[in-house]
Design an enzyme around this catalytic site. Structure first.
Site, PDB file in Angstrom:
ATOM      1  N   CYS A  58     -16.744-105.487  19.527  1.00 17.71           N
ATOM      2  CA  CYS A  58     -16.513-106.086  18.213  1.00 17.71           C
ATOM      3  C   CYS A  58     -16.125-105.017  17.204  1.00 17.71           C
ATOM      4  O   CYS A  58     -16.986-104.291  16.686  1.00 17.71           O
ATOM      5  CB  CYS A  58     -17.777-106.823  17.763  1.00 17.71           C
ATOM      6  SG  CYS A  58     -17.638-107.501  16.105  1.00 17.71           S
ATOM      7  N   CYS A 100     -17.626-105.438  13.729  1.00 23.92           N
ATOM      8  CA  CYS A 100     -19.065-105.132  13.660  1.00 23.92           C
ATOM      9  C   CYS A 100     -19.292-103.617  13.671  1.00 23.92           C
ATOM     10  O   CYS A 100     -20.138-103.102  12.952  1.00 23.92           O
ATOM     11  CB  CYS A 100     -19.825-105.704  14.853  1.00 23.92           C
ATOM     12  SG  CYS A 100     -19.413-107.387  15.272  1.00 23.92           S
ATOM     13  N   ASP A 101     -18.563-102.891  14.520  1.00 20.17           N
ATOM     14  CA  ASP A 101     -18.915-101.497  14.815  1.00 20.17           C
ATOM     15  C   ASP A 101     -17.882-100.470  14.371  1.00 20.17           C
ATOM     16  O   ASP A 101     -18.137 -99.263  14.467  1.00 20.17           O
ATOM     17  CB  ASP A 101     -19.134-101.341  16.333  1.00 20.17           C
ATOM     18  CG  ASP A 101     -20.261-102.236  16.831  1.00 20.17           C
ATOM     19  OD1 ASP A 101     -21.207-102.472  16.062  1.00 20.17           O
ATOM     20  OD2 ASP A 101     -20.185-102.717  17.977  1.00 20.17           O
TER      21      ASP A 101
END
Ligand code: NAP
Length: 332
Positions: free
Chosen positions: A139, A142-143
């Protein structure tokens, strides 16, 4: 069943575009759907997306999480109830279906819509699992933040890989796109955007055969898919974007599954192999898997279940009319 729960008309499992669109239609049909939205993945894969440019009605684009918040709001406005929990088991063998949630409650309904979507596919190599969360990610939104000024790679050649690679150039100093063939599967617009980005370098005809590193990713081992030669590429992180697999683990021995791993449905309908269970969205779709096709599929499920309930003689009635206490169904 716990005392006090009613038998609902419909429970919708999943809260992506398919689940919420089914909920909007079912709620407008006065079926008071319960949406089991998931405890950590409510809103589905669009929650991990940045800008959605191809959802009709948003010429300026819309952020994935904003689109999902709007869908939820629309479903709730018409009377859908959303619970943030996961289904741990379901029993669809009888006329009344039951769904047990992670925190222990059991809910019952006359019909189920199964719209659990799909999950990021894994390469399936040892280092990938061992270093997941320690440099291996699925992701970018997300990261990506953790890879400021780092050298990273995105594995894959589809739209997801192009989207993630382009997004990650906001953070990383360099992004390799590692693809197993010499041409991309991605749409032309996404390809052109990635190819025009100076921070992106394509690594063609290459398969990732290992992710290297003890406690954190230090690189990947690549095998040339043309001549079979191997080499290591030094990296700080690896984003895997090689597609999605339908989330069917809950229904593997319950519903018929196709050779593609999707839930089988009858032709263009949402009817599964079990009467009263309908499926919609990515979980039935091995081909298109777009937010808008998932939404359309949710519509089909809602209309199919309305007809199913009508055939039972009770579509459109308020859920309370069929309610029961103590798990004893109202006689038909
Ligand atoms: P996809 O289109 O199925 O592409 C998967 C890519 O990963 C392919 O290039 C495939 O290689 C590669 N791949 C698959 N398994 C692999 C493996 N084990 N090892 C190495 N490479 C592997 O999946 P996606 O990119 O996630 O897209 C899914 C759907 O969502 C598509 O319909 C796409 O259009 C849509 N989508 C749209 C947008 C957008 O419009 N903004 C954004 C993201 C996704 P091959 O090409 O060799 O098969």
């Amino acid at each position: 069943m716990e005392k006090g729960f009613i038998v609902r008309k419909v429970i919708i499992i999943g809260s992506g575009p398919a689940g919420y669109t089914a909920a909007i239609y079912a709620a407008r049909a006065n079926l008071s759907p319960l949406v089991v939205a998931s405890s950590v993945e409510a809103g589905g894969e669009l929650m991990n997306t940045t800008e959605v440019e191809n959802f009709p009605g948003f010429p300026e684009g819309v952020m994935g999480p904003d689109l999902m918040a709007k869908m939820q709001e629309q479903a709730e406005k018409f009377g859908a109830e959303v619970v943030y929990d996961d289904v741990v088991s379901l029993d669809v063998s009888g006329d009344i279906k039951s769904v047990t949630l992670g925190r222990g409650e059991t809910h019952e309904a006359e019909a189920i819509v199964f719209a659990t979507g799909s999950a990021p596919r894994k390469i399936g190599i040892e280092g990938e699992t061992r270093l997941s969360g320690r440099g291996v990610s699925y992701c970018a939104t997300c990261d990506g933040f953790f890879f400021r000024e780092k050298v990273i790679a995105v594995v894959g050649g589809g739209d997801s890989a192009m989207e993630e690679a382009t997004f990650l150039t906001k953070f990383a100093s360099k992004v390799y796109v590692i693809h197993r063939r010499g041409e991309l599967r991605a749409s032309k617009i996404m390809q052109d955007r990635a190819k025009a980005n100076e921070k992106i370098e394509f690594v063609w005809n290459s398969e990732v055969i290992d992710v290297l590193g003890e406690d954190a990713v230090t690189g990947v081992r690549l095998r040339d898919t043309v001549d079979g030669s191997e080499r290591d590429l030094a990296l700080d992180g690896v984003f895997v974007a090689i597609g999605y697999d339908p989330r069917t683990h809950l229904v593997h021995n319950v519903l018929d599954i196709t050779e593609h791993g999707t839930v089988w449905v009858d032709g263009r309908t949402s009817k599964t192999s079990v009467a009263g269970v309908f499926a919609a969205g990515d979980v039935i779709d091995p081909t298109y898997r777009q937010a808008v096709t998932a939404a359309g599929s949710g519509t089909v499920a809602a209309l199919d279940l309305e007809h199913y309930l009508a055939a039972r003689g009770d579509a459109g009635a308020p859920a309370e009319d069929a309610s029961i206490i103590d798990g004893l169904p109202t006689p038909a």
